[in-house]
Design a protein around this motif. Structure first.
Motif, PDB file in Angstrom:
ATOM      1  N   GLU A 108      22.830 -34.569 -24.129  1.00 34.89           N
ATOM      2  CA  GLU A 108      22.579 -35.112 -22.786  1.00 34.89           C
ATOM      3  C   GLU A 108      21.695 -34.173 -21.979  1.00 34.89           C
ATOM      4  OE1 GLU A 108      22.903 -35.169 -18.584  1.00 34.89           O
ATOM      5  OE2 GLU A 108      24.065 -33.718 -19.756  1.00 34.89           O
ATOM      6  N   LEU A 109      21.965 -32.880 -22.058  1.00 35.76           N
ATOM      7  CA  LEU A 109      21.157 -31.896 -21.342  1.00 35.76           C
ATOM      8  C   LEU A 109      19.724 -31.894 -21.846  1.00 35.76           C
ATOM      9  CD1 LEU A 109      20.728 -29.446 -19.468  1.00 35.76           C
ATOM     10  CD2 LEU A 109      21.607 -27.994 -21.329  1.00 35.76           C
ATOM     11  N   PHE A 110      19.524 -31.944 -23.154  1.00 36.00           N
ATOM     12  CA  PHE A 110      18.181 -31.908 -23.716  1.00 36.00           C
ATOM     13  C   PHE A 110      17.394 -33.159 -23.304  1.00 36.00           C
ATOM     14  CE2 PHE A 110      20.325 -29.495 -27.427  1.00 36.00           C
ATOM     15  CZ  PHE A 110      20.420 -28.358 -26.643  1.00 36.00           C
ATOM     16  N   GLU A 111      18.076 -34.294 -23.263  1.00 32.72           N
ATOM     17  CA  GLU A 111      17.418 -35.517 -22.807  1.00 32.72           C
ATOM     18  C   GLU A 111      17.045 -35.401 -21.334  1.00 32.72           C
ATOM     19  OE1 GLU A 111      18.235 -40.265 -23.266  1.00 32.72           O
ATOM     20  OE2 GLU A 111      19.897 -39.043 -22.500  1.00 32.72           O
ATOM     21  N   GLU A 112      17.950 -34.863 -20.537  1.00 37.60           N
ATOM     22  CA  GLU A 112      17.699 -34.691 -19.108  1.00 37.60           C
ATOM     23  C   GLU A 112      16.538 -33.724 -18.878  1.00 37.60           C
ATOM     24  OE1 GLU A 112      18.576 -35.624 -15.103  1.00 37.60           O
ATOM     25  OE2 GLU A 112      19.380 -36.478 -16.963  1.00 37.60           O
ATOM     26  N   ALA A 113      16.386 -32.742 -19.747  1.00 38.60           N
ATOM     27  CA  ALA A 113      15.291 -31.772 -19.632  1.00 38.60           C
ATOM     28  C   ALA A 113      13.942 -32.384 -19.969  1.00 38.60           C
ATOM     29  CB  ALA A 113      15.556 -30.573 -20.526  1.00 38.60           C
ATOM     30  N   GLY A 114      13.943 -33.536 -20.640  1.00 36.93           N
ATOM     31  CA  GLY A 114      12.686 -34.188 -21.010  1.00 36.93           C
ATOM     32  C   GLY A 114      12.214 -33.867 -22.411  1.00 36.93           C
ATOM     33  N   ALA A 115      13.087 -33.247 -23.223  1.00 40.93           N
ATOM     34  CA  ALA A 115      12.693 -32.868 -24.580  1.00 40.93           C
ATOM     35  C   ALA A 115      12.569 -34.097 -25.472  1.00 40.93           C
ATOM     36  CB  ALA A 115      13.710 -31.911 -25.175  1.00 40.93           C
ATOM     37  N   LYS A 116      11.574 -34.066 -26.356  1.00 41.93           N
ATOM     38  CA  LYS A 116      11.358 -35.156 -27.300  1.00 41.93           C
ATOM     39  C   LYS A 116      11.757 -34.772 -28.721  1.00 41.93           C
ATOM     40  CE  LYS A 116       9.746 -37.707 -24.029  1.00 41.93           C
ATOM     41  NZ  LYS A 116      10.601 -38.792 -23.482  1.00 41.93           N
ATOM     42  N   GLY A 337      15.893 -28.588 -13.917  1.00 45.47           N
ATOM     43  CA  GLY A 337      14.821 -28.568 -12.929  1.00 45.47           C
ATOM     44  C   GLY A 337      13.502 -29.029 -13.518  1.00 45.47           C
ATOM     45  N   MET A 338      13.197 -28.569 -14.729  1.00 40.89           N
ATOM     46  CA  MET A 338      11.988 -29.030 -15.410  1.00 40.89           C
ATOM     47  C   MET A 338      12.066 -30.529 -15.676  1.00 40.89           C
ATOM     48  SD  MET A 338      10.415 -27.850 -19.118  1.00 40.89           S
ATOM     49  CE  MET A 338      11.986 -28.155 -19.943  1.00 40.89           C
ATOM     50  N   GLY A 339      13.242 -31.012 -16.083  1.00 45.89           N
ATOM     51  CA  GLY A 339      13.401 -32.428 -16.359  1.00 45.89           C
ATOM     52  C   GLY A 339      13.179 -33.286 -15.142  1.00 45.89           C
ATOM     53  N   TRP A 341      11.203 -32.581 -12.630  1.00 50.18           N
ATOM     54  CA  TRP A 341       9.754 -32.595 -12.401  1.00 50.18           C
ATOM     55  C   TRP A 341       9.071 -33.552 -13.384  1.00 50.18           C
ATOM     56  CZ3 TRP A 341       5.368 -31.405 -15.232  1.00 50.18           C
ATOM     57  CH2 TRP A 341       4.189 -31.229 -14.522  1.00 50.18           C
ATOM     58  N   LEU A 342       9.508 -33.553 -14.632  1.00 55.22           N
ATOM     59  CA  LEU A 342       8.888 -34.420 -15.632  1.00 55.22           C
ATOM     60  C   LEU A 342       9.133 -35.897 -15.343  1.00 55.22           C
ATOM     61  CD1 LEU A 342       9.572 -32.385 -18.888  1.00 55.22           C
ATOM     62  CD2 LEU A 342       7.327 -33.143 -18.066  1.00 55.22           C
ATOM     63  N   LYS A 343      10.278 -36.228 -14.761  1.00 56.50           N
ATOM     64  CA  LYS A 343      10.534 -37.627 -14.425  1.00 56.50           C
ATOM     65  C   LYS A 343       9.508 -38.144 -13.424  1.00 56.50           C
ATOM     66  CE  LYS A 343      15.480 -37.829 -15.415  1.00 56.50           C
ATOM     67  NZ  LYS A 343      16.868 -37.943 -14.848  1.00 56.50           N
ATOM     68  N   ALA A 344       9.046 -37.284 -12.535  1.00 58.75           N
ATOM     69  CA  ALA A 344       8.053 -37.683 -11.543  1.00 58.75           C
ATOM     70  C   ALA A 344       6.627 -37.509 -12.039  1.00 58.75           C
ATOM     71  CB  ALA A 344       8.251 -36.868 -10.256  1.00 58.75           C
ATOM     72  N   ASN A 345       6.404 -36.542 -12.913  1.00 59.48           N
ATOM     73  CA  ASN A 345       5.039 -36.159 -13.277  1.00 59.48           C
ATOM     74  C   ASN A 345       4.742 -36.223 -14.775  1.00 59.48           C
ATOM     75  OD1 ASN A 345       4.052 -34.983 -10.525  1.00 59.48           O
ATOM     76  ND2 ASN A 345       6.032 -34.018 -10.863  1.00 59.48           N
ATOM     77  N   GLY A 346       5.649 -36.793 -15.542  1.00 61.40           N
ATOM     78  CA  GLY A 346       5.516 -36.788 -16.990  1.00 61.40           C
ATOM     79  C   GLY A 346       4.258 -37.457 -17.514  1.00 61.40           C
ATOM     80  N   GLU A 347       3.671 -38.370 -16.744  1.00 56.98           N
ATOM     81  CA  GLU A 347       2.450 -39.029 -17.222  1.00 56.98           C
ATOM     82  C   GLU A 347       1.306 -38.044 -17.401  1.00 56.98           C
ATOM     83  OE1 GLU A 347      -0.257 -41.148 -14.444  1.00 56.98           O
ATOM     84  OE2 GLU A 347       1.494 -41.250 -13.135  1.00 56.98           O
TER      85      GLU A 347
END
Length: 431
Positions: A108-116, A337-339, A341-347
């Motif tokens: 869950e944490l890794f997904e929240e961080a934005g890791a693929k 925190g990185m995750g 930011w990625l939710k807003a700026n991941g594109e």
């Protein structure tokens, strides 16, 4: 019919899979017996400490076995004081209980961080396996946690749509050769030179491939020299078994899908795919001596991701869980925190390619450039957009904030703000 044959000519047809190129962010996990003593002096980054000092006083807690075995230095002194001079490293196997480990909580944490993708250590240099191996009972199934850590973690991660890869220490296993390493030359040329060990490493990699189908084959340091003739067989079997698989470059210069940079050791390569790997702190394994001053903040972590991606790399950022299975709060805070930011700026990150323009650094301000089709992105570090824009509102970014130098202002001309801003985090501009 198998696509790849066990020879170099056939293997050269293999290309970096698109999923890996576009994923951009992975999580590395170093967890093992070394997480029990959890000690190393936080002396500095790999690549910044001279070789003759590194092996006596290095910040890698996962190197605890060797750091004690050299017979001097901070780790050796700590070990003698805390456990006694006659305390053998293997005894940590019965002290490692992993009593609070929840693989779903990690996933869950890794997904929240934005890791693929996630890459987990299956066996580090100490030889202790985190899965049930047919070739040894020195494992987390027979000792300590009495759990198949690799199997449970693979299931939890893949349930969330995250790819799963494996790390394995091929050229070093201190149970086969426990002479201490005092130099990089010792590491590459004096460890595990026998055909017996080369066969052991080959068989363990084969069982890992067959049992877990890793998306990433992350080999460490090198391949046993006595078994170099077997490497094409291993790679052909891997690519035939895992058609979307990708392998790193640590094979004695014989093979790579992508290049690795570890802290300050190695370099980025805009012409070929590469991967930046490092711990959130100075160590990969958990080091209880580290504090906030040694740990990347969410803002710094996001900046590292941005600069890496803009220069054709992926970031494989490491977490070092504590012995009980808890990921330290300071590490979790940076990842979440990185995750966010990625939710807003991941594109501006996922699925992008490096722009033709290279990063610009002027004083404390950096500009990194990515693109996706006709759309261009500028990721700015070190600027404060709070007074210029209301978060979430799209608007032309002109004039640029005063902190930016002339080249950055010129590069951003006509570019528009597209995502939310947070204090200290990179600002994304879109054109």
């Amino acid at each position: 019919m198998n696509r790849y044959r066990p020879n170099w000519n056939s293997l050269r047809d293999h290309k970096v899979p698109e999923w890996y190129d576009f994923s951009k962010l992975g999580i590395f996990i170093h967890w093992g017996l070394y997480s029990v003593p959890a000690f190393a002096p936080p002396t500095g980054e790999l690549g910044a400490i001279p070789d003759h000092e590194w092996f006596v006083s290095n910040p890698y807690a996962e190197w605890y076995y060797n750091s004690v075995n050299v017979g001097r230095g901070p780790t050796y002194e700590h070990h003698v004081k805390t456990y006694g001079a006659d305390f053998k490293y293997e005894r940590f196997a019965d002290m490692w209980k992993a009593e609070n480990w929840d693989p779903d909580r990690w996933a869950e944490l890794f997904e929240e961080a934005g890791a693929k993708y996630v890459v987990a250590v299956s066996k580090h240099h100490d030889g202790f396996c985190l899965y049930p191996s047919r070739y040894t009972d020195y494992s987390s199934v027979d000792r300590g946690p009495c759990r198949n850590i690799i199997g449970e973690l693979a299931e939890a991660v893949r349930k969330r749509g995250i790819r799963f890869g494996l790390y394995y220490s091929s050229i070093i296993d201190w149970r086969f050769m426990d002479e201490p390493a005092f130099s990089d030359e010792d590491v590459h040329n004096s460890n595990c030179p026998t055909h017996e060990y080369a066969d052991y490493a080959f068989k363990q990699w084969m069982e890992l491939i067959d049992d877990y189908r890793p998306d990433v084959l992350w080999n460490d340091i090198g391949w046993p020299y006595a078994g170099e003739h077997m490497l094409p067989h291993l790679l052909a079997h891997y690519y035939n078994t895992c058609p979307d698989g990708v392998a790193n470059d640590r094979f004695n210069g014989l093979w790579h899908d992508y290049w690795c940079k570890e802290y300050q050791q190695g370099s980025m390569n805009r012409e070929e795919k590469w991967e930046m790997t490092r711990g959130l702190g100075l160590s990969f394994g958990y080091n209880a001596q580290e504090g906030p001053e040694h740990t990347l903040s969410a803002q710094a972590l996001t900046g590292l991701l941005s600069s890496t991606v803009a220069n054709n790399g992926n970031l494989l950022i490491n977490v070092g869980p504590m012995a009980d299975g808890t990921i330290p709060e300071i590490q979790e805070k940076s990842l979440r925190g990185m995750g966010k930011w990625l939710k807003a700026n991941g594109e501006a990150i996922y699925g992008t390619c490096p722009d033709t323009r290279e990063s610009i650094i002027e004083g404390n301000v950096s500009a990194h450039f990515t693109r996706k089709g006709e759309r261009r992105y500028i990721i700015l570090e070190g600027v404060d957009a709070r007074e210029q824009f209301v978060p979430g509102v799209t608007g032309q970014y002109s004039p640029l904030v005063p902190q930016a130098g002339a080249r950055v202002r010129a590069a951003a001309d006509g570019i528009f703000v597209s995502a939310e801003h947070a204090e200290g985090f990179p600002v994304v501009l879109v054109g």
